[in-house]
Design a protein around this motif. Sequence first.
Motif, PDB file in Angstrom:
ATOM      1  N   UNK A   1       5.861 -52.680  -7.328  1.00 53.81           N
ATOM      2  CA  UNK A   1       4.478 -51.732  -7.094  1.00 53.81           C
ATOM      3  C   UNK A   1       3.231 -52.536  -6.824  1.00 53.81           C
ATOM      4  N   UNK A   2       2.911 -53.446  -7.923  1.00 56.29           N
ATOM      5  CA  UNK A   2       1.702 -54.087  -8.005  1.00 56.29           C
ATOM      6  C   UNK A   2       1.469 -55.216  -6.808  1.00 56.29           C
ATOM      7  N   UNK A   3       2.777 -55.785  -6.159  1.00 49.62           N
ATOM      8  CA  UNK A   3       2.402 -56.551  -5.066  1.00 49.62           C
ATOM      9  C   UNK A   3       2.438 -55.665  -3.845  1.00 49.62           C
ATOM     10  N   UNK A   4       2.636 -54.592  -3.846  1.00 48.80           N
ATOM     11  CA  UNK A   4       2.667 -53.806  -2.558  1.00 48.80           C
ATOM     12  C   UNK A   4       1.527 -52.405  -2.572  1.00 48.80           C
ATOM     13  N   UNK A   5       0.940 -52.125  -3.602  1.00 51.91           N
ATOM     14  CA  UNK A   5      -0.154 -51.295  -3.632  1.00 51.91           C
ATOM     15  C   UNK A   5      -1.546 -51.751  -2.965  1.00 51.91           C
ATOM     16  N   UNK A   6      -1.902 -50.946  -2.199  1.00 52.74           N
ATOM     17  CA  UNK A   6      -3.184 -51.322  -1.509  1.00 52.74           C
ATOM     18  C   UNK A   6      -4.241 -50.144  -1.395  1.00 52.74           C
ATOM     19  N   UNK A   7      -5.301 -50.513  -1.352  1.00 57.58           N
ATOM     20  CA  UNK A   7      -6.400 -49.503  -1.199  1.00 57.58           C
ATOM     21  C   UNK A   7      -6.303 -48.852   0.333  1.00 57.58           C
ATOM     22  N   UNK A   8      -6.975 -47.577   0.445  1.00 55.55           N
ATOM     23  CA  UNK A   8      -6.768 -46.778   1.831  1.00 55.55           C
ATOM     24  C   UNK A   8      -7.955 -45.933   1.627  1.00 55.55           C
ATOM     25  N   UNK A   9      -8.765 -46.000   2.537  1.00 54.81           N
ATOM     26  CA  UNK A   9      -9.901 -44.907   2.614  1.00 54.81           C
ATOM     27  C   UNK A   9      -9.102 -43.098   2.714  1.00 54.81           C
ATOM     28  N   UNK A  10      -7.979 -43.286   3.350  1.00 54.85           N
ATOM     29  CA  UNK A  10      -7.538 -42.060   3.662  1.00 54.85           C
ATOM     30  C   UNK A  10      -6.433 -41.905   2.331  1.00 54.85           C
ATOM     31  N   UNK A  11      -6.614 -40.691   1.508  1.00 56.85           N
ATOM     32  CA  UNK A  11      -5.768 -40.748   0.420  1.00 56.85           C
ATOM     33  C   UNK A  11      -4.378 -40.150   0.759  1.00 56.85           C
ATOM     34  N   UNK A  12      -4.234 -39.448   1.820  1.00 55.40           N
ATOM     35  CA  UNK A  12      -2.846 -39.377   2.333  1.00 55.40           C
ATOM     36  C   UNK A  12      -2.083 -40.211   2.591  1.00 55.40           C
ATOM     37  N   UNK A  13      -2.878 -41.397   3.267  1.00 49.62           N
ATOM     38  CA  UNK A  13      -1.985 -42.558   3.601  1.00 49.62           C
ATOM     39  C   UNK A  13      -1.500 -43.521   2.321  1.00 49.62           C
ATOM     40  N   UNK A  14      -2.376 -43.171   1.211  1.00 49.80           N
ATOM     41  CA  UNK A  14      -2.358 -43.892  -0.171  1.00 49.80           C
ATOM     42  C   UNK A  14      -1.174 -43.250  -0.694  1.00 49.80           C
ATOM     43  N   UNK A  15      -1.032 -41.878  -0.618  1.00 50.12           N
ATOM     44  CA  UNK A  15      -0.063 -41.355  -1.272  1.00 50.12           C
ATOM     45  C   UNK A  15       1.403 -41.712  -0.252  1.00 50.12           C
ATOM     46  N   UNK A  16       1.465 -41.594   0.912  1.00 51.99           N
ATOM     47  CA  UNK A  16       2.489 -42.085   1.907  1.00 51.99           C
ATOM     48  C   UNK A  16       3.061 -43.593   1.412  1.00 51.99           C
ATOM     49  N   UNK A  17       1.985 -44.292   1.245  1.00 52.85           N
ATOM     50  CA  UNK A  17       2.304 -45.667   0.857  1.00 52.85           C
ATOM     51  C   UNK A  17       2.980 -45.870  -0.438  1.00 52.85           C
ATOM     52  N   UNK A  18       2.487 -45.148  -1.361  1.00 49.94           N
ATOM     53  CA  UNK A  18       3.021 -45.129  -2.802  1.00 49.94           C
ATOM     54  C   UNK A  18       4.381 -44.680  -2.608  1.00 49.94           C
ATOM     55  N   UNK A  19       4.732 -43.649  -1.950  1.00 51.19           N
ATOM     56  CA  UNK A  19       6.227 -43.176  -1.731  1.00 51.19           C
ATOM     57  C   UNK A  19       7.103 -44.087  -0.931  1.00 51.19           C
ATOM     58  N   UNK A  20       6.609 -44.733  -0.171  1.00 50.20           N
ATOM     59  CA  UNK A  20       7.183 -45.808   0.924  1.00 50.20           C
ATOM     60  C   UNK A  20       7.528 -46.784  -0.177  1.00 50.20           C
ATOM     61  N   UNK A  21       6.620 -47.224  -0.983  1.00 52.33           N
ATOM     62  CA  UNK A  21       6.951 -48.713  -1.904  1.00 52.33           C
ATOM     63  C   UNK A  21       8.345 -48.213  -2.767  1.00 52.33           C
ATOM     64  N   UNK A  22       8.516 -46.883  -3.376  1.00 48.90           N
ATOM     65  CA  UNK A  22       9.424 -46.630  -3.956  1.00 48.90           C
ATOM     66  C   UNK A  22      10.788 -46.486  -3.403  1.00 48.90           C
ATOM     67  N   UNK A  23      10.725 -46.004  -1.993  1.00 55.53           N
ATOM     68  CA  UNK A  23      11.793 -46.036  -1.321  1.00 55.53           C
ATOM     69  C   UNK A  23      12.130 -47.297  -0.864  1.00 55.53           C
ATOM     70  N   UNK A  24      11.569 -48.219  -0.487  1.00 59.42           N
ATOM     71  CA  UNK A  24      11.795 -49.659  -0.024  1.00 59.42           C
ATOM     72  C   UNK A  24      12.475 -50.385  -1.324  1.00 59.42           C
ATOM     73  N   UNK A  25      11.891 -50.222  -2.346  1.00 60.28           N
ATOM     74  CA  UNK A  25      12.394 -50.744  -3.572  1.00 60.28           C
ATOM     75  C   UNK A  25      13.686 -50.447  -3.928  1.00 60.28           C
TER      76      UNK A  25
END
Length: 205
Positions: free
Chosen positions: A72-96
């Motif tokens: 998670x720490x290696x993949x998390x990144x800031x995004x101005x669009x909070x919807x994209x941040x949530x999508x990215x967070x869920x995608x990280x879990x999926x890919x892990x």
Amino acid sequence: MSQKSKSMIVRFKILQTALNEFANYSYEKSSINRICTDGNISKGVMYHHFKDKDELYLLCVRYCYDTMLDYYKSKLKDNDDWREEIKNFLDIRYHFFRENPLLQKIFFNTLLKMPDHLKGEIKKITKSLDELNYQFSMKILKKIKIRHGLKPEEIIFLLDAVQNMLNEKFYGKAQKSEEIEEISQEYDRTAEKWIDIMLYGILER
């Protein structure tokens, strides 16, 4: 090769075999005898490095959660669009989980088939990942224009209540089935649906 290096190699071999065992059988149905047989490890060597199944199981759980946290720490990144941040967070879990199918099974076996006598120790192990989830939720809530009168802490409390409800529901399913991968996928789909309901409500937009 030094004795210390040999010991580390043996411990790693035991860990790899134990990860496979606990992933496929959960704690209750797992067997030290099977770990020794599958890994071609003598019981003497096993108990030289680990005093019992509990210690070995907790090592596997810690390895799972520490690896997941680092990912998670290696993949998390800031995004101005909070919807994209949530999508990215869920995608990280999926890919892990796609990249680490054994750890996916251990994660959900721990979540849904946790041995009662180890709950305290497991809670200590999961604390760092729980904290990361909490900090991410608070970060998103600060970016969202939430309804007047609601506090972020209250929403987090509701999210926890929903998660506890899901855990209880899928705990029952997990006790009746050995298909932990299918159950984990259904769990993720249901959790994403509830996140959507929490954010957008039940009224037609």
